[in-house]
Design a protein around this motif. Structure first.
Motif, PDB file in Angstrom:
ATOM      1  N   PHE A   1       0.816  -1.215   0.000  1.00 44.75           N
ATOM      2  CA  PHE A   1       0.000   0.000   0.000  1.00 44.75           C
ATOM      3  C   PHE A   1       0.848   1.262   0.000  1.00 44.75           C
ATOM      4  O   PHE A   1       0.324   2.343   0.241  1.00 44.75           O
ATOM      5  CB  PHE A   1      -0.923  -0.001   1.221  1.00 44.75           C
ATOM      6  CG  PHE A   1      -1.947  -1.101   1.203  1.00 44.75           C
ATOM      7  CD1 PHE A   1      -3.088  -0.979   0.424  1.00 44.75           C
ATOM      8  CD2 PHE A   1      -1.764  -2.242   1.947  1.00 44.75           C
ATOM      9  CE1 PHE A   1      -4.043  -1.988   0.397  1.00 44.75           C
ATOM     10  CE2 PHE A   1      -2.714  -3.255   1.931  1.00 44.75           C
ATOM     11  CZ  PHE A   1      -3.853  -3.139   1.153  1.00 44.75           C
ATOM     12  N   LYS A   2       2.146   1.128  -0.252  1.00 43.68           N
ATOM     13  CA  LYS A   2       3.003   2.305  -0.227  1.00 43.68           C
ATOM     14  C   LYS A   2       2.624   3.307  -1.314  1.00 43.68           C
ATOM     15  O   LYS A   2       2.697   4.527  -1.111  1.00 43.68           O
ATOM     16  CB  LYS A   2       4.466   1.870  -0.398  1.00 43.68           C
ATOM     17  CG  LYS A   2       5.463   2.983  -0.130  1.00 43.68           C
ATOM     18  CD  LYS A   2       6.884   2.447  -0.176  1.00 43.68           C
ATOM     19  CE  LYS A   2       7.883   3.556   0.130  1.00 43.68           C
ATOM     20  NZ  LYS A   2       9.279   3.049   0.097  1.00 43.68           N
ATOM     21  N   TRP A   3       2.193   2.829  -2.464  1.00 42.82           N
ATOM     22  CA  TRP A   3       1.804   3.723  -3.556  1.00 42.82           C
ATOM     23  C   TRP A   3       0.566   4.533  -3.196  1.00 42.82           C
ATOM     24  O   TRP A   3       0.325   5.606  -3.749  1.00 42.82           O
ATOM     25  CB  TRP A   3       1.521   2.905  -4.811  1.00 42.82           C
ATOM     26  CG  TRP A   3       0.393   1.918  -4.628  1.00 42.82           C
ATOM     27  CD1 TRP A   3       0.474   0.642  -4.183  1.00 42.82           C
ATOM     28  CD2 TRP A   3      -1.000   2.157  -4.873  1.00 42.82           C
ATOM     29  NE1 TRP A   3      -0.757   0.051  -4.135  1.00 42.82           N
ATOM     30  CE2 TRP A   3      -1.693   0.968  -4.554  1.00 42.82           C
ATOM     31  CE3 TRP A   3      -1.727   3.250  -5.328  1.00 42.82           C
ATOM     32  CZ2 TRP A   3      -3.071   0.844  -4.676  1.00 42.82           C
ATOM     33  CZ3 TRP A   3      -3.102   3.137  -5.457  1.00 42.82           C
ATOM     34  CH2 TRP A   3      -3.751   1.951  -5.135  1.00 42.82           C
ATOM     35  N   LEU A   4      -0.237   4.013  -2.244  1.00 42.90           N
ATOM     36  CA  LEU A   4      -1.488   4.686  -1.893  1.00 42.90           C
ATOM     37  C   LEU A   4      -1.256   5.964  -1.094  1.00 42.90           C
ATOM     38  O   LEU A   4      -2.142   6.828  -1.031  1.00 42.90           O
ATOM     39  CB  LEU A   4      -2.368   3.718  -1.095  1.00 42.90           C
ATOM     40  CG  LEU A   4      -3.847   4.080  -0.925  1.00 42.90           C
ATOM     41  CD1 LEU A   4      -4.530   4.201  -2.276  1.00 42.90           C
ATOM     42  CD2 LEU A   4      -4.545   3.046  -0.053  1.00 42.90           C
ATOM     43  N   LYS A   5      -0.075   6.113  -0.490  1.00 47.50           N
ATOM     44  CA  LYS A   5       0.198   7.282   0.340  1.00 47.50           C
ATOM     45  C   LYS A   5       0.162   8.573  -0.463  1.00 47.50           C
ATOM     46  O   LYS A   5      -0.152   9.636   0.069  1.00 47.50           O
ATOM     47  CB  LYS A   5       1.559   7.139   1.024  1.00 47.50           C
ATOM     48  CG  LYS A   5       1.608   6.026   2.058  1.00 47.50           C
ATOM     49  CD  LYS A   5       2.963   5.977   2.729  1.00 47.50           C
ATOM     50  CE  LYS A   5       3.009   4.902   3.797  1.00 47.50           C
ATOM     51  NZ  LYS A   5       4.344   4.832   4.460  1.00 47.50           N
ATOM     52  N   ARG A   6       0.515   8.501  -1.744  1.00 45.88           N
ATOM     53  CA  ARG A   6       0.523   9.720  -2.556  1.00 45.88           C
ATOM     54  C   ARG A   6      -0.870  10.296  -2.734  1.00 45.88           C
ATOM     55  O   ARG A   6      -1.021  11.490  -2.977  1.00 45.88           O
ATOM     56  CB  ARG A   6       1.131   9.427  -3.929  1.00 45.88           C
ATOM     57  CG  ARG A   6       2.588   9.029  -3.880  1.00 45.88           C
ATOM     58  CD  ARG A   6       3.131   8.766  -5.277  1.00 45.88           C
ATOM     59  NE  ARG A   6       2.406   7.666  -5.908  1.00 45.88           N
ATOM     60  CZ  ARG A   6       2.587   7.293  -7.169  1.00 45.88           C
ATOM     61  NH1 ARG A   6       3.446   7.946  -7.935  1.00 45.88           N
ATOM     62  NH2 ARG A   6       1.896   6.280  -7.666  1.00 45.88           N
ATOM     63  N   TYR A   7      -1.894   9.449  -2.638  1.00 44.87           N
ATOM     64  CA  TYR A   7      -3.259   9.902  -2.874  1.00 44.87           C
ATOM     65  C   TYR A   7      -4.023  10.163  -1.574  1.00 44.87           C
ATOM     66  O   TYR A   7      -5.179  10.569  -1.627  1.00 44.87           O
ATOM     67  CB  TYR A   7      -4.021   8.856  -3.697  1.00 44.87           C
ATOM     68  CG  TYR A   7      -3.331   8.507  -4.988  1.00 44.87           C
ATOM     69  CD1 TYR A   7      -3.442   9.338  -6.099  1.00 44.87           C
ATOM     70  CD2 TYR A   7      -2.553   7.362  -5.104  1.00 44.87           C
ATOM     71  CE1 TYR A   7      -2.805   9.030  -7.293  1.00 44.87           C
ATOM     72  CE2 TYR A   7      -1.911   7.038  -6.291  1.00 44.87           C
ATOM     73  CZ  TYR A   7      -2.043   7.871  -7.378  1.00 44.87           C
ATOM     74  OH  TYR A   7      -1.407   7.565  -8.556  1.00 44.87           O
TER      75      TYR A   7
END
Length: 434
Positions: free
Chosen positions: A3-9
């Motif tokens: 879920f690291k990519w989700l932090k940008r959103y």
């Protein structure tokens, strides 16, 4: 890691994240419940009601196709079933329904399964179902009320769920905001203290938030006591040294000797060292902040240094705006940077860049500069870098850059050292946040 990519959103603020935590589960719950309810309950009810309506329609078809059946009997049955029968000239029609009428799909499917003679189904509105049927004798059209094929209040439960979901979400948000307000106040107080300002703060909120607030107050008080004790100690030592220095000056002035000039030079150097200690001590203690125009403030400092005989000029000013700072400490920091620049180089240039978020004061010289590996060491108090900075250029105790760095940190900024692209020497940037 997944879920690291989700932090940008994800939202950054605590209020937005709290709102997301409240709204997202309620929304997903309503979607799942609505889907299951429509699929399992309303679809089943529509199936049963449409199946019953289809059997009634089949009865009318059987009566119409019976050649021995009297028209009065057919009319009586139609009145009893509350249906309307017409005889169109042809069946050149197609299925139709409203785009949001999802239960109409179920009605069409069940009617076609139960009525082989059915040619078209028209659901032009939410009140009437019109069927076009090809019987053995002639085409007919039957119309009956929509409530006989599907539940008329199927949307009420969904509307109620959405309405009360919104109401409860708003109530939960206001309650959550009251719980988050003490955390926000603690964050504001901590940020202000990190920028060198002390704002009133008292712990509040839940037990854990109160504990964190009390710990912050204890930490702030200890740091302030440490700064005060250090300031008093350095000020006391430096002040006490002034008395014997004054006596030495008086004694030397009465000596008529050729060695007196060297001794007086040593005394003057000691005096400058004491003044540097006092400046260093006052850099953390003075905090009378005022709102000044950044460009005019730097221009005044440069003009003062130029009148004092230093070879310095204001090179460039980019942008305009005001900044709130402690004018005394920032003035000393910039003067120290200019003093170092003209001491170790031949000339100094000062430039200012003002943006919506920061103010940068840059001092450049044409001296030998400081190697990149020694720049962090150069900011430490009493650091002396003889290989990179020619000590014969003038006296110093290694506090000029330390004072500038402490002043920048006290204002929530930073001191950055680099190589001057314009003059080739040292580049010192004082950056203050707005």
């Amino acid at each position: 890691m997944f879920f690291k990519w989700l932090k940008r959103y994800m939202p950054r603020g605590i209020y937005a994240r709290a709102a997301l935590i409240i709204v997202l589960p309620v929304f997903l719950l309503q979607v799942v419940v609505s889907f299951q309810l429509v699929r399992r309950h309303f679809e089943g009810v529509t199936n049963q009601m449409t199946f019953a309506a289809a059997r009634e329609v089949q009865l009318i078809i059987d009566l119409v196709e019976d050649p021995d059946m009297e028209a009065q009997v057919v009319s009586s049955v139609l009145d009893g079933l509350e249906m309307t029968l017409t005889t169109p000239k042809n069946l050149d029609v197609e299925d139709s329904r409203l785009w949001y009428d999802f239960s109409g799909l179920v009605i069409m499917r069940v009617l076609r399964e139960q009525l082989p003679e059915l040619q078209a189904v028209q659901l032009a509105d939410d009140k009437t179902v019109r069927l076009f049927i090809q019987t053995k004798s002639s085409p007919i059209s039957l119309a009956f009320e929509r409530r006989r094929a599907s539940a008329s209040n199927s949307h009420q439960l969904i509307v109620s769920m959405v309405f009360f979901g919104i109401i409860l979400t708003i109530v939960a948000y206001f309650y959550m905001r009251n719980q988050l307000r003490p955390i926000k106040r603690l964050a504001v107080a901590a940020e202000a203290f990190g920028r060198g300002r002390t704002v009133p703060y008292s712990p509040g909120g839940a037990v854990e938030v109160r504990a964190a607030g009390s710990a912050f107050l204890d930490m702030r008080n200890r740091i302030e006591r440490f700064f005060e004790q250090r300031t008093l100690m350095l000020s006391g030592i430096s002040h006490d040294l002034r008395t014997p220095l004054t006596r030495l000056k008086l004694g030397l002035s009465m000596i008529d000797d050729e060695d007196r000039a060297d001794l007086e030079k040593d005394v003057e150097e000691m005096q400058r060292m004491i003044d540097a200690f006092l400046d260093y001590a006052r850099s953390d203690y003075e905090d009378q902040r005022t709102n000044v125009n950044a460009a005019d403030f730097v221009q005044d400092i440069v003009d003062g240094c130029a009148r004092a005989g230093q070879d310095v000029k204001l090179h460039k000013i980019k942008g305009e705006g005001d900044i709130t700072l402690s004018t005394g400490t920032v003035r000393r920091a910039v003067e120290n940077l200019i003093g170092n620049a003209v001491r170790y180089g031949n000339q100094a240039e000062v430039s200012v860049r003002i943006t919506d978020k920061s103010v940068r004061i840059r001092v450049e010289d044409d001296g030998p500069g400081i190697p990149s590996q020694d720049r962090e060491e150069a900011i430490k108090p009493f650091a002396r870098l003889e290989p990179g900075r020619n000590q014969n250029k003038g006296p110093g105790v290694g506090l000029g850059l330390s004072i500038a760095a402490d002043v920048a940190r006290a204002h929530g900024g930073v001191l950055r050292l680099g190589e001057s692209e314009h003059l080739g020497g040292l580049r010192a940037d004082l950056v203050f946040g707005l």
